[in-house]
Write a protein that holds these residues in place. Structure first.
Motif, PDB file in Angstrom:
ATOM      1  N   ASP A  28       0.884  -1.166   0.000  1.00  0.00           N
ATOM      2  CA  ASP A  28       0.000   0.000   0.000  1.00  0.00           C
ATOM      3  C   ASP A  28       0.924   1.219   0.000  1.00  0.00           C
ATOM      4  OD1 ASP A  28       0.802   0.573   2.693  1.00  0.00           O
ATOM      5  OD2 ASP A  28      -0.867  -0.610   3.484  1.00  0.00           O
ATOM      6  N   GLU A  29       0.394   2.407   0.181  1.00  0.00           N
ATOM      7  CA  GLU A  29       1.252   3.591   0.071  1.00  0.00           C
ATOM      8  C   GLU A  29       2.224   3.736   1.238  1.00  0.00           C
ATOM      9  OE1 GLU A  29      -1.096   7.436   1.029  1.00  0.00           O
ATOM     10  OE2 GLU A  29      -2.515   6.087   0.023  1.00  0.00           O
ATOM     11  N   TYR A  30       2.020   2.975   2.312  1.00  0.00           N
ATOM     12  CA  TYR A  30       2.906   3.070   3.479  1.00  0.00           C
ATOM     13  C   TYR A  30       3.738   1.820   3.727  1.00  0.00           C
ATOM     14  CZ  TYR A  30      -0.584   6.664   4.396  1.00  0.00           C
ATOM     15  OH  TYR A  30      -1.431   7.732   4.280  1.00  0.00           O
ATOM     16  N   THR A  31       3.380   0.722   3.121  1.00  0.00           N
ATOM     17  CA  THR A  31       3.953  -0.574   3.475  1.00  0.00           C
ATOM     18  C   THR A  31       4.656  -1.226   2.295  1.00  0.00           C
ATOM     19  OG1 THR A  31       2.025  -0.824   4.898  1.00  0.00           O
ATOM     20  CG2 THR A  31       3.431  -2.743   4.635  1.00  0.00           C
ATOM     21  N   GLN A  32       5.870  -1.693   2.558  1.00  0.00           N
ATOM     22  CA  GLN A  32       6.657  -2.366   1.532  1.00  0.00           C
ATOM     23  C   GLN A  32       7.199  -3.677   2.111  1.00  0.00           C
ATOM     24  OE1 GLN A  32       9.182  -0.192  -1.461  1.00  0.00           O
ATOM     25  NE2 GLN A  32      10.733  -0.777   0.005  1.00  0.00           N
ATOM     26  N   GLY A  33       7.312  -4.682   1.261  1.00  0.00           N
ATOM     27  CA  GLY A  33       7.864  -5.968   1.672  1.00  0.00           C
ATOM     28  C   GLY A  33       8.898  -6.418   0.655  1.00  0.00           C
ATOM     29  N   LEU A  34       9.556  -7.520   0.980  1.00  0.00           N
ATOM     30  CA  LEU A  34      10.590  -8.060   0.102  1.00  0.00           C
ATOM     31  C   LEU A  34      10.259  -9.493  -0.281  1.00  0.00           C
ATOM     32  CD1 LEU A  34      13.501  -7.866  -1.189  1.00  0.00           C
ATOM     33  CD2 LEU A  34      14.301  -8.934   0.926  1.00  0.00           C
ATOM     34  N   VAL A  35      10.316  -9.769  -1.583  1.00  0.00           N
ATOM     35  CA  VAL A  35      10.254 -11.143  -2.084  1.00  0.00           C
ATOM     36  C   VAL A  35      11.702 -11.549  -2.306  1.00  0.00           C
ATOM     37  CG1 VAL A  35       9.494 -12.690  -3.921  1.00  0.00           C
ATOM     38  CG2 VAL A  35       8.041 -10.758  -3.248  1.00  0.00           C
ATOM     39  N   HIS A  36      12.212 -12.432  -1.444  1.00  0.00           N
ATOM     40  CA  HIS A  36      13.586 -12.905  -1.602  1.00  0.00           C
ATOM     41  C   HIS A  36      13.686 -13.707  -2.897  1.00  0.00           C
ATOM     42  CE1 HIS A  36      17.186 -15.381  -0.820  1.00  0.00           C
ATOM     43  NE2 HIS A  36      17.597 -14.288  -0.190  1.00  0.00           N
TER      44      HIS A  36
END
Length: 124
Positions: A28-36
């Motif tokens: 979303d506009e505040y949340t980021q994640g990582l796909v290893h």
């Protein structure tokens, strides 16, 4: 984080960056994640760019949420069907003896029955 993201959630996100070790995905506009890199697909991935590009909208599964570090681990692979050869690897291994016993269980019985006939035919 705008809404609570939990392990097991399946979300749609947008790839915002590619690194040699994986891809960053805005959830979303505040949340980021990582796909290893190991969670992109089954099999070997040499270059993340062969599978993803910045701007791609992708579906991901949340593997881990570390609220202290503000890190979210994501997977694309978890949403894919397991390849047939991997399914076979996931089955419990049977020993060679188990497989021999299974195949030969009837074979030895047949020999035992035929042995009687052979003895009678030989005249003993």
């Amino acid at each position: 984080m705008a809404k609570k993201i939990e392990v097991g959630d399946v979300l749609t996100g947008k790839v915002t960056g590619i690194q040699p070790y994986g891809a960053f995905v805005a959830l979303d506009e505040y949340t980021q994640g990582l796909v290893h890199i190991s969670e992109i697909t089954y099999g070997f991935v040499k270059d993340v760019s062969d599978f993803l590009s910045v701007g791609d909208e992708i579906e991901v599964k949340v593997l881990d949420v570390d609220t202290d570090q503000k890190k979210i681990s994501l997977s694309i692979r978890e949403l894919q069907e397991v390849p047939f050869h991997r399914k076979r690897d996931m089955q419990p291994r049977r020993t060679l003896q188990d497989r021999v016993d299974e195949v030969d269980a009837d074979g030895f019985q047949i020999l035992k029955e035929k042995l009687k006939d052979w003895i009678e035919q030989s005249g003993h």
